[in-house]
Design a protein around this motif. Structure first.
Motif, PDB file in Angstrom:
ATOM      1  N   SER A 565     -15.690  -0.875 -11.148  1.00  0.00           N
ATOM      2  CA  SER A 565     -15.364  -0.843 -12.570  1.00  0.00           C
ATOM      3  C   SER A 565     -14.128   0.018 -12.770  1.00  0.00           C
ATOM      4  O   SER A 565     -13.804   0.883 -11.962  1.00  0.00           O
ATOM      5  CB  SER A 565     -16.540  -0.293 -13.393  1.00  0.00           C
ATOM      6  OG  SER A 565     -16.844   1.039 -13.029  1.00  0.00           O
ATOM      7  N   GLY A 566     -13.463  -0.220 -13.882  1.00  0.00           N
ATOM      8  CA  GLY A 566     -12.202   0.462 -14.151  1.00  0.00           C
ATOM      9  C   GLY A 566     -11.029  -0.478 -13.918  1.00  0.00           C
ATOM     10  O   GLY A 566     -11.176  -1.593 -13.411  1.00  0.00           O
ATOM     11  N   ARG A 567      -9.850  -0.008 -14.290  1.00  0.00           N
ATOM     12  CA  ARG A 567      -8.669  -0.849 -14.154  1.00  0.00           C
ATOM     13  C   ARG A 567      -8.234  -0.982 -12.709  1.00  0.00           C
ATOM     14  O   ARG A 567      -8.307  -0.045 -11.928  1.00  0.00           O
ATOM     15  CB  ARG A 567      -7.517  -0.264 -14.977  1.00  0.00           C
ATOM     16  CG  ARG A 567      -7.693  -0.407 -16.473  1.00  0.00           C
ATOM     17  CD  ARG A 567      -6.540   0.230 -17.213  1.00  0.00           C
ATOM     18  NE  ARG A 567      -6.545   1.681 -17.071  1.00  0.00           N
ATOM     19  CZ  ARG A 567      -5.566   2.482 -17.490  1.00  0.00           C
ATOM     20  NH1 ARG A 567      -4.484   1.953 -18.022  1.00  0.00           N
ATOM     21  NH2 ARG A 567      -5.656   3.784 -17.348  1.00  0.00           N
ATOM     22  N   GLY A 568      -7.738  -2.156 -12.364  1.00  0.00           N
ATOM     23  CA  GLY A 568      -7.189  -2.404 -11.052  1.00  0.00           C
ATOM     24  C   GLY A 568      -5.691  -2.212 -11.044  1.00  0.00           C
ATOM     25  O   GLY A 568      -5.112  -1.535 -11.907  1.00  0.00           O
ATOM     26  N   LEU A 569      -5.016  -2.830 -10.086  1.00  0.00           N
ATOM     27  CA  LEU A 569      -3.581  -2.624  -9.887  1.00  0.00           C
ATOM     28  C   LEU A 569      -2.730  -3.709 -10.521  1.00  0.00           C
ATOM     29  O   LEU A 569      -1.502  -3.660 -10.399  1.00  0.00           O
ATOM     30  CB  LEU A 569      -3.287  -2.522  -8.390  1.00  0.00           C
ATOM     31  CG  LEU A 569      -4.038  -1.408  -7.651  1.00  0.00           C
ATOM     32  CD1 LEU A 569      -3.643  -1.374  -6.184  1.00  0.00           C
ATOM     33  CD2 LEU A 569      -3.799  -0.049  -8.296  1.00  0.00           C
ATOM     34  N   PHE A 570      -3.358  -4.694 -11.175  1.00  0.00           N
ATOM     35  CA  PHE A 570      -2.615  -5.725 -11.888  1.00  0.00           C
ATOM     36  C   PHE A 570      -3.078  -5.735 -13.337  1.00  0.00           C
ATOM     37  O   PHE A 570      -4.243  -6.054 -13.626  1.00  0.00           O
ATOM     38  CB  PHE A 570      -2.834  -7.096 -11.249  1.00  0.00           C
ATOM     39  CG  PHE A 570      -2.306  -7.208  -9.843  1.00  0.00           C
ATOM     40  CD1 PHE A 570      -1.009  -6.820  -9.537  1.00  0.00           C
ATOM     41  CD2 PHE A 570      -3.110  -7.691  -8.831  1.00  0.00           C
ATOM     42  CE1 PHE A 570      -0.527  -6.912  -8.238  1.00  0.00           C
ATOM     43  CE2 PHE A 570      -2.640  -7.787  -7.526  1.00  0.00           C
ATOM     44  CZ  PHE A 570      -1.342  -7.390  -7.235  1.00  0.00           C
ATOM     45  N   ALA A 571      -2.177  -5.414 -14.260  1.00  0.00           N
ATOM     46  CA  ALA A 571      -2.538  -5.322 -15.674  1.00  0.00           C
ATOM     47  C   ALA A 571      -3.023  -6.659 -16.217  1.00  0.00           C
ATOM     48  O   ALA A 571      -3.793  -6.699 -17.176  1.00  0.00           O
ATOM     49  CB  ALA A 571      -1.347  -4.819 -16.484  1.00  0.00           C
ATOM     50  N   ALA A 572      -2.579  -7.765 -15.611  1.00  0.00           N
ATOM     51  CA  ALA A 572      -2.976  -9.077 -16.105  1.00  0.00           C
ATOM     52  C   ALA A 572      -4.481  -9.283 -16.036  1.00  0.00           C
ATOM     53  O   ALA A 572      -5.024 -10.138 -16.752  1.00  0.00           O
ATOM     54  CB  ALA A 572      -2.264 -10.167 -15.302  1.00  0.00           C
ATOM     55  N   PHE A 573      -5.158  -8.518 -15.201  1.00  0.00           N
ATOM     56  CA  PHE A 573      -6.604  -8.675 -15.055  1.00  0.00           C
ATOM     57  C   PHE A 573      -7.380  -7.559 -15.753  1.00  0.00           C
ATOM     58  O   PHE A 573      -8.603  -7.465 -15.580  1.00  0.00           O
ATOM     59  CB  PHE A 573      -6.980  -8.741 -13.570  1.00  0.00           C
ATOM     60  CG  PHE A 573      -6.486  -9.977 -12.887  1.00  0.00           C
ATOM     61  CD1 PHE A 573      -7.155 -11.174 -13.034  1.00  0.00           C
ATOM     62  CD2 PHE A 573      -5.336  -9.942 -12.119  1.00  0.00           C
ATOM     63  CE1 PHE A 573      -6.697 -12.331 -12.410  1.00  0.00           C
ATOM     64  CE2 PHE A 573      -4.866 -11.088 -11.490  1.00  0.00           C
ATOM     65  CZ  PHE A 573      -5.545 -12.283 -11.644  1.00  0.00           C
ATOM     66  N   ASP A 574      -6.703  -6.712 -16.529  1.00  0.00           N
ATOM     67  CA  ASP A 574      -7.425  -5.708 -17.315  1.00  0.00           C
ATOM     68  C   ASP A 574      -8.299  -6.413 -18.350  1.00  0.00           C
ATOM     69  O   ASP A 574      -7.890  -7.418 -18.952  1.00  0.00           O
ATOM     70  CB  ASP A 574      -6.447  -4.775 -18.029  1.00  0.00           C
ATOM     71  CG  ASP A 574      -5.768  -3.821 -17.075  1.00  0.00           C
ATOM     72  OD1 ASP A 574      -6.178  -3.747 -15.910  1.00  0.00           O
ATOM     73  OD2 ASP A 574      -4.813  -3.144 -17.513  1.00  0.00           O
ATOM     74  N   ARG A 575      -9.478  -5.882 -18.579  1.00  0.00           N
ATOM     75  CA  ARG A 575     -10.364  -6.437 -19.577  1.00  0.00           C
ATOM     76  C   ARG A 575     -10.550  -5.452 -20.718  1.00  0.00           C
ATOM     77  O   ARG A 575     -10.671  -4.245 -20.484  1.00  0.00           O
ATOM     78  CB  ARG A 575     -11.738  -6.754 -18.978  1.00  0.00           C
ATOM     79  CG  ARG A 575     -11.742  -7.861 -17.953  1.00  0.00           C
ATOM     80  CD  ARG A 575     -13.167  -8.205 -17.564  1.00  0.00           C
ATOM     81  NE  ARG A 575     -13.874  -7.042 -17.046  1.00  0.00           N
ATOM     82  CZ  ARG A 575     -15.194  -6.934 -16.990  1.00  0.00           C
ATOM     83  NH1 ARG A 575     -15.956  -7.887 -17.470  1.00  0.00           N
ATOM     84  NH2 ARG A 575     -15.756  -5.859 -16.481  1.00  0.00           N
TER      85      ARG A 575
END
Length: 859
Positions: A565-575
């Motif tokens: 959980s939490g943000r990954g390294l590609f903003a396009a996949f932020d929820r």
């Protein structure tokens, strides 16, 4: 982490503000805050709890909705909104903007006030919603407008990252693992294929992301897909080109390597030349990425690099045909520039190749090539000091270079370059929040140009790179992430409560660690999947009893940590924040019920308040059969019908609502697995008799028999047998009642054990001979003091074997029967509200093992 926490200064700033008087029970339905009137309060109605249905929006009458009008002042401002909770009540807070969009939430644990901060919100009328999760007392709400300090940073946009751990169920492993992730194999429900190497074994792990944490495909196994030529090694290395899906598996062999590559995740392999004929003899690394202009290859879109160390120097060879053959090796530095072990090669989107080194001119540095490996230029990172372990480099989507290293003082550090390593930012300490004083194995990966993750092992004990297994050093896996190009970093302990090593991690090489603390060898690895989730390969050197303080195991179990959980390294996949993900659940027949268990899923930005358990039988619509708190991860179903094929699902609940199955996933309902092997040395032991729930004639749960079982745990002492009678509930005991178990001894005689209450409700435990266990018929012999009962329904009667015919190990007790008796009077006549089994002949048999043999049992 809550978004309001950075604004604790607000309280000090607003304590002196005039607030409206507390509202009456009829509370105002609305209020206004402005520069002239910066505070307003209100009182909520006590609506019925809506945990089961949630709130549908800002106008839902099931929830308390306060209309807050914000008049914009002439200065930068914040609005602090709070709900004051009484006692152990549980309320949540949701704030909707004038358009009806959720702009803030707070879902703290029960008994905790709720807070939200709006930073410079647009003027207009907002809805402040008090969601009654489990509250019985009215709550007071408040909204306060205050100045925003000029140097205040905006609240964090999301919670810190959390990682799930996945270990090889076959217990394989070795030190210095590396891994690759095939982006081409990733779909909505399949998190891509992870290839993992340590030692001679190349393993394949496939994730099923229909649940959180993901379950593993292929029956939960790590599959051995080692190439045929992986027969000897001085060093293993693995690399997957994520864009093309090609995996390189290599075993160092003198001045070359036994390398193969696979385009189908290890189902088949193509042998490679393995590097240049003049490659080095140590510390190999493989990497791939776009060619630097103007070079291109119509057969394979990326350049492939093979780099290795040769005593003191290091060189790299590049391949123009996808790793099938390599050109001549080129030195990347000389003795006057750098020395010692280098790190892993990385290739930037513009084709620049980077190889980091721990000792370059009094500091640490990077060798870079902008012409496909023909020539290399070294740059030193100012402010760095030569380290113990090789550093790491990662490159963002637009070329930002992230350099991760352990300084000579043991601190984990990071520096950044935006000009191919010509200049660097001042290094920053990534471990200060945890007091980390020694660092091992930094590894780095980047995604978007402003996002990177750095993984490392850290200890608060300085100087822990020696060879001392009794050192007090405790090592954990840490991960530091940045979402703003290194302006700020968030560091988390990815293995809290589960150390990776106790004692030192020896840096003395192959001959300098005679005490065995070089079990983890020289490095770990981190890559990212297509959705930007960091995936980390590390060897867990502390398993089993070592997790407890004072024990060092010095193992090397193959383990993967993956962003849960939490943000990954590609903003396009932020929820955006929302309901939690679907929990990974399992169901298993055990004892007298179905035991449903699950793991904590991605909470999607807000605290999980509860879990709801659903059951379907014979394919019917799932029905909710229970709700537990957000800190509970098990549930036992005693009301299932095994003939109706029961299946179960678990849904997590936060302030946004209930988890739902992901699109394309149909695996949320889990079937019931087989029961585990029965262990007679532990309670409840083998089940002798089972009886349906709810068939007691007087509808008293304390009279509803569920099962009889027998066990021989060693705890009560040698020579004893434990009889267990499971009831629907014993939270309320009826007076003048007998709960007996009748059975045949190994000698053919009749025996009984019982719990009984007298007319005052006092409880006693006894055993005796014959067929009647009624206290009016026989006083019996008092049972062992270990006997007792629990309110949830378990009666435990412990007796010596000498009191039931003195059977020996291997002999059998049989014909178990019970009738709960409500004693009518001293003559012994009684009502029998339940009987198990229905046949008076009795059922079940138990073969004794002798609990003396259970003392050292490992069953």
């Amino acid at each position: 982490m809550r978004s309001f926490r950075p604004f604790r200064w607000v309280w000090a700033a607003v304590l002196a503000l005039p607030l409206a008087a507390p509202a009456s029970a009829s509370k105002p339905a609305s209020g206004t805050i402005s520069d002239a009137q910066p505070g307003v309060t209100w009182q909520s109605d006590v609506k019925a709890p809506v945990a089961a249905v949630g709130c549908s929006g800002p106008s839902d009458a099931n929830c308390d909705n306060f209309k807050l009008t914000i008049v914009k002042p002439s200065y930068a401002y914040v609005v602090q909104i709070s709900l004051d909770v009484t006692g152990a009540d549980d309320w949540d807070l949701v704030v909707y903007d004038p358009a009806g969009k959720i702009v803030a939430t707070s879902g703290n644990p029960a008994g905790t006030n709720e807070h939200a901060v709006l930073l410079n919100p647009a003027p207009g009328t907002y809805t402040v919603q008090a969601v009654n999760f489990a509250g019985a007392v009215p709550i007071f709400g408040s909204a306060i407008l205050a100045h925003q300090p000029k140097d205040a940073a905006p609240p964090a946009a999301g919670p810190p990252p959390v990682f799930s751990l996945h270990t090889d169920p076959q217990g394989r492993g070795n030190g210095e693992p590396s891994l690759g992730v095939n982006w081409k194999s990733e779909t909505a429900d399949n998190g891509g294929t992870v290839m993992y190497i340590a030692g001679l074994q190349t393993l394949r792990v496939r994730f099923d992301d229909c649940t959180s944490p993901p379950r593993l495909r292929d029956g939960g196994n790590w599959q051995d897909v080692s190439p045929p030529n992986a027969i000897a090694s001085l060093d293993p290395i693995l690399f997957t080109d994520p864009a093309t899906g090609r995996t390189f598996s290599s075993q160092l062999s003198g001045t070359t390597s036994l390398m193969s590559f696979s385009d189908d995740d290890g189902d088949s392999w193509t042998p490679s030349e393995g590097g240049s004929l003049v490659s080095g003899v140590d510390h190999q690394t493989v990497g791939a990425g776009p060619f630097a202009a103007p070079l291109a290859d119509p057969l394979y879109p990326h350049a492939v690099y093979y780099c290795s160390q040769d005593i003191a120097l290091a060189n790299c060879a590049s391949s123009l045909n996808g790793g099938l053959t390599f050109g001549p090796a080129v030195p990347i530095y000389d003795l006057l520039t750098c020395s010692g072990i280098h790190g892993h090669v990385k290739v930037a989107p513009d084709g620049t190749a980077y190889v980091p080194n721990k000792s370059c001119g009094g500091g640490q540095g990077v060798a870079a090539s902008t012409n496909n490996g023909l020539t290399w230029q070294v740059s030193q990172v100012p402010g760095s000091l030569p380290g113990v372990w090789d550093p790491a480099v990662a490159v963002g989507a637009k070329g930002t270079v992230y350099f991760a290293f352990g300084n000579s003082d043991g601190r984990p550090m990071a520096a950044i370059s935006r000009d191919h390593g010509l200049t660097w930012t001042a290094p920053v300490d990534l471990g200060a929040a945890f007091g980390i004083r020694d660092t091992a194995f930094p590894a780095a990966v980047a995604g978007d140009d402003d996002r990177a993750a750095i993984a490392f092992l850290g200890s608060t004990t300085p100087g822990s790179d020696g060879d001392n297994p009794t050192s007090p050093a405790v090592w954990y896996l840490y991960v530091a992430v940045t979402y703003d190009g290194g302006a700020t970093w968030t560091t988390v302990n990815a293995t809290p409560g589960d150390p990776v090593q106790r004692g030192t991690i020896c840096a003395g090489g192959t001959t300098g660690c005679p005490n065995g603390t070089r079990n983890l060898l020289d490095f770990i690895d981190v890559q990212a999947d297509r959705r930007g989730r960091p995936v980390i390969a590390f060897a867990d050197g502390c398993t089993g009893a070592c997790v407890s303080p004072g024990i060092s195991s010095l193992g090397a179990l193959a383990t993967v940590a993956r962003l849960r959980s939490g943000r990954g390294l590609f903003a396009a996949f932020d929820r955006p924040p929302g309901p939690p993900a679907e929990p990974l659940a399992a169901a298993q027949f055990q004892n007298d019920g179905v035991h449903v268990s699950w793991l904590q899923p991605d909470d999607n930005g807000r605290l999980i308040k509860a879990y709801r358990i659903y059951r379907t039988q014979d394919g019917q619509v799932p029905a909710r059969i229970g709700t537990v708190s957000g800190s509970t991860f098990t549930f036992v179903d005693h009301t299932f019908n095994p003939a109706k094929n029961p299946r179960y699902e678990v849904r997590a609940v936060n302030v946004y609502g209930e988890s739902a199955a992901k699109s394309g996933c149909d695996t949320r309902v889990v079937p019931v697995g087989p029961p585990p092997p029965v262990n007679p040395c532990a309670e409840p032991g083998p089940v002798m008799v089972s009886d349906p729930a709810g068939d007691e004639t007087d509808q008293v749960p304390a009279h509803d028999i569920l099962q009889i079982s027998v066990a021989e745990p060693p705890d009560p002492g040698p020579g004893k047998v434990t009889f267990l009678l499971r009831m629907a509930s014993l939270s309320v005991l009826t007076p003048s009642t007998t709960w007996p178990i009748n059975f045949k001894g190994a000698d053919g005689g009749d025996y009984w054990v019982r719990m009984a209450t007298d007319a005052t409700g006092a409880v006693s435990f006894a055993y005796g001979t014959g067929t009647s266990a009624s206290p009016a018929a026989s006083a019996g012999t008092p049972a062992d003091p270990a006997s007792g009962y629990t309110a949830d329904g378990t009666i435990r009667i412990v007796v010596p074997r000498s009191g039931i015919g003195n059977p020996s190990a291997g002999q059998v007790l049989s014909s178990f029967l019970t009738r709960v008796r409500v004693e009518a009077g001293p003559t012994g006549s009684a009502l029998t509200p339940d009987n198990a089994p229905d046949s008076l002949a009795g059922a079940g048999s138990y073969r004794l093992v002798g609990n003396e043999s259970c003392v050292n049992a490992t069953m």
